[in-house]
Design an enzyme around this catalytic site. Structure first.
Site, PDB file in Angstrom:
ATOM      1  CB  VAL A  69      -0.960  -0.001   1.217  1.00  0.00           C
ATOM      2  CG1 VAL A  69      -1.696   1.325   1.334  1.00  0.00           C
ATOM      3  CG2 VAL A  69      -1.956  -1.147   1.109  1.00  0.00           C
ATOM      4  CG  ASP A  98       9.866   0.155   5.356  1.00  0.00           C
ATOM      5  OD1 ASP A  98       8.751  -0.169   4.923  1.00  0.00           O
ATOM      6  OD2 ASP A  98      10.500  -0.530   6.193  1.00  0.00           O
ATOM      7  CD  GLU A 114      -5.646  -0.495   0.855  1.00  0.00           C
ATOM      8  OE1 GLU A 114      -5.606  -1.364   1.741  1.00  0.00           O
ATOM      9  OE2 GLU A 114      -5.992  -0.730  -0.322  1.00  0.00           O
ATOM     10  NE  ARG A 130      -9.839  -4.003  -7.993  1.00  0.00           N
ATOM     11  CZ  ARG A 130     -10.311  -3.997  -9.240  1.00  0.00           C
ATOM     12  NH1 ARG A 130     -10.945  -5.038  -9.725  1.00  0.00           N
ATOM     13  NH2 ARG A 130     -10.130  -2.940 -10.004  1.00  0.00           N
ATOM     14  CE  LYS A 170      -9.295  -1.690   3.284  1.00  0.00           C
ATOM     15  NZ  LYS A 170      -9.033  -1.892   1.857  1.00  0.00           N
ATOM     16  CG  PHE A 220     -15.704  -9.146  -5.788  1.00  0.00           C
ATOM     17  CD1 PHE A 220     -15.318  -8.220  -6.736  1.00  0.00           C
ATOM     18  CD2 PHE A 220     -14.768  -9.518  -4.834  1.00  0.00           C
ATOM     19  CE1 PHE A 220     -14.051  -7.669  -6.738  1.00  0.00           C
ATOM     20  CE2 PHE A 220     -13.503  -8.971  -4.813  1.00  0.00           C
ATOM     21  CZ  PHE A 220     -13.141  -8.036  -5.771  1.00  0.00           C
ATOM     22  CG  HIS A 236     -15.912 -14.250 -11.189  1.00  0.00           C
ATOM     23  ND1 HIS A 236     -16.635 -14.447 -12.358  1.00  0.00           N
ATOM     24  CD2 HIS A 236     -15.613 -12.923 -11.157  1.00  0.00           C
ATOM     25  CE1 HIS A 236     -16.731 -13.297 -13.001  1.00  0.00           C
ATOM     26  NE2 HIS A 236     -16.129 -12.361 -12.296  1.00  0.00           N
ATOM     27  CB  CYS A 254      -7.192  -7.233   2.138  1.00  0.00           C
ATOM     28  SG  CYS A 254      -5.777  -6.198   1.842  1.00  0.00           S
TER      29      CYS A 254
END
Ligand code: UDX
Length: 442
Positions: A11, A30, A157, A160, A213, A258, A260, A269
């Protein structure tokens, strides 16, 4: 606008690269010195289409910088917290916020008086976290709060993996949880480059943004588990789940996405976020059955896939060979996190089944204990040589174009279990290959 992004993971790195593409000065920070060293050499540790070029381009133009030092936030107008919030090791599914709070502690040392900096959670955090961050900074830097020298906001966020840059640049919506008009104005300015694409920027309170979220991810996971459950009904009754999904999806209250069926949802996630959302219900002593049932069904799904495979290999399962195509949780990523294969392959190995695997994203990180004794092949047809069963686990595009005549020649037994329905039953039948898909009687 100067932006600091703390956390150079999936992300954080996408967020930093995309904001630098808008022409903002971005510093991506980081504490992993090795990761930052590689990024400074344009070595991108993440398999995300388009990310490498975006990072290289903006690092070259100096819009995007990398650092280990959190002190670099002192000049930033906006500070994004984009560190991981894994499921806690306690096993209760709660999001572990130790990395978030550690970063907040570090940030608070460098917030500048009078600069009115925005501290924004980009990480997926349980409802109430924004308030806790506010309290931590207030305690550590009481002198800042009086002049409203900083603001805490939420900006979750919706990226995908495999399409993260597209999702950032063309979002369905941007959600901003704010407590102050100044914060709202700053975020409006930040996302102005998206105006051209008329991406709605929704301003809410912080708690609502945090819940949006989790609720969005859990609802998408619910859709996946729901269609997988309907697939089971179709297999027993002769329905075709693809037709059912099509018929459902034409209702614009449901939508076609969504729906399938597959081996269950994985990734960094859905599993984590459904567990964390369930934990939020429990923590607030609210009865919850829906999210819990999504979690349970998804876990059971992987076992049911193993049973499907056992039934296709009977009677003598031991020492049978499976050509296992795709182990990542979805295509166009090298991410194995909570992929169904991590559960399915060890169970097959325990039954004495040999696994010959192929995955286009294969790299040394795939040598994990769950895949112990798995034989890896770089050529997909070699993986099928003398196999008793071909299992399609991940719907990589390169599998869709497989030459079924060659497939049949390589397999000892021409049987395909297609967990993603990438093939068409009639096409496969032309080659006298026994074909089992998901959600219809084979
Ligand atoms: C998800 C959310 O889509 C994204 O908005 C959020 O920010 C992060 O989590 P991601 O985890 O990258 O994104 O993958 P996604 O494409 O959503 O798929 C999640 C899982 O569901 C995968 O294992 C996928 O195979 C499965 N899935 C998805 C299905 O089985 N069927 C579907 O129809 C869609």
């Amino acid at each position: 606008m100067k932006i600091a992004v703390i956390g150079a993971g999936y992300v954080g790195l996408v967020t930093a690269a995309c904001f630098s593409e808008f022409g903002y000065e971005v510093i991506c920070i980081d504490n992993d010195k090795y990761k930052i060293k590689k990024l400074k050499k344009n070595i991108i540790p993440i398999y995300e289409p388009g990310l490498s070029d975006l990072v290289k381009k903006n690092a070259k133009s100096k819009y995007l910088l990398f650092s280990n030092s959190i002190s670099k936030i002192r000049d930033a107008n906006i500070i994004f917290i984009a560190v991981g919030t894994p499921s806690s090791r306690r096993g209760d599914g709660e999001a572990d916020l130790k990395f978030v709070f550690s970063v907040v502690n570090d940030i608070s040392k460098f917030l500048k008086k009078g600069k009115k900096q925005l501290v924004i959670t980009k990480s997926t955090v349980p409802v109430g976290t924004g308030k806790k961050i506010q309290d931590i900074i207030c305690e550590l830097r009481p002198e800042l709060i009086n002049n409203k020298d900083y603001f805490v906001s939420s900006n979750p966020e919706f990226l995908r993996e495999g399409s993260a840059i597209e999702d950032f640049m063309r979002p369905d919506r941007v959600v901003c949880g704010v407590t102050d008009k100044k914060a709202e104005e700053t975020l409006k300015e930040l996302y102005r480059p998206l105006n051209l694409r008329e991406a709605p920027v929704l301003f809410t309170d912080i708690e609502s943004a945090e819940i949006i979220k989790y609720a969005s991810n859990a609802f998408l996971a619910l859709k996946v588990s729901f269609i997988n459950e309907i697939a089971n009904l179709c297999e027993k009754t002769g329905g075709n789940v693809q037709m059912v999904a099509k018929g459902m999806g034409l209702d614009n209250r449901i939508g076609p996405k969504f729906l399938h069926p597959g081996p269950g949802f994985g990734g960094s996630c859905f599993p984590k976020d459904t567990r964390a959302l369930y934990a939020s219900f429990k923590k607030n002593k609210i009865k919850n059955t829906l999210v819990k049932s999504v979690i349970n069904f998804n876990e059971d799904r992987k076992i049911s896939i193993v049973n499907k495979i056992k039934n296709l290999l009977k009677p003598n399962i031991k020492n049978k060979v499976i050509a296992f195509l795709g182990v990542t949780f979805k295509p166009n990523t090298d991410d194995l996190r909570e992929s169904p294969s991590l559960e399915i392959i060890p169970r097959l190995r325990k039954l004495g089944i040999k696994i010959h695997a192929h995955d286009p994203a294969f790299n040394s990180e795939f040598k994990i204990k769950e895949f112990d004794k798995v034989k890896w092949y770089s050529n997909v047809l070699d993986a099928m040589k003398n196999a008793d069963l071909l299992v399609i686990h991940t719907e990589w595009n390169e599998y869709r174009g497989l030459d079924l005549l060659k497939v049949k020649k390589e397999l000892k037994n021409p049987i395909i279990l297609d967990l993603r329905n990438i093939f068409n039953l009639d096409d496969v039948k032309k080659f006298n290959i026994k074909y089992y898909g998901i959600g219809f009687k084979s």
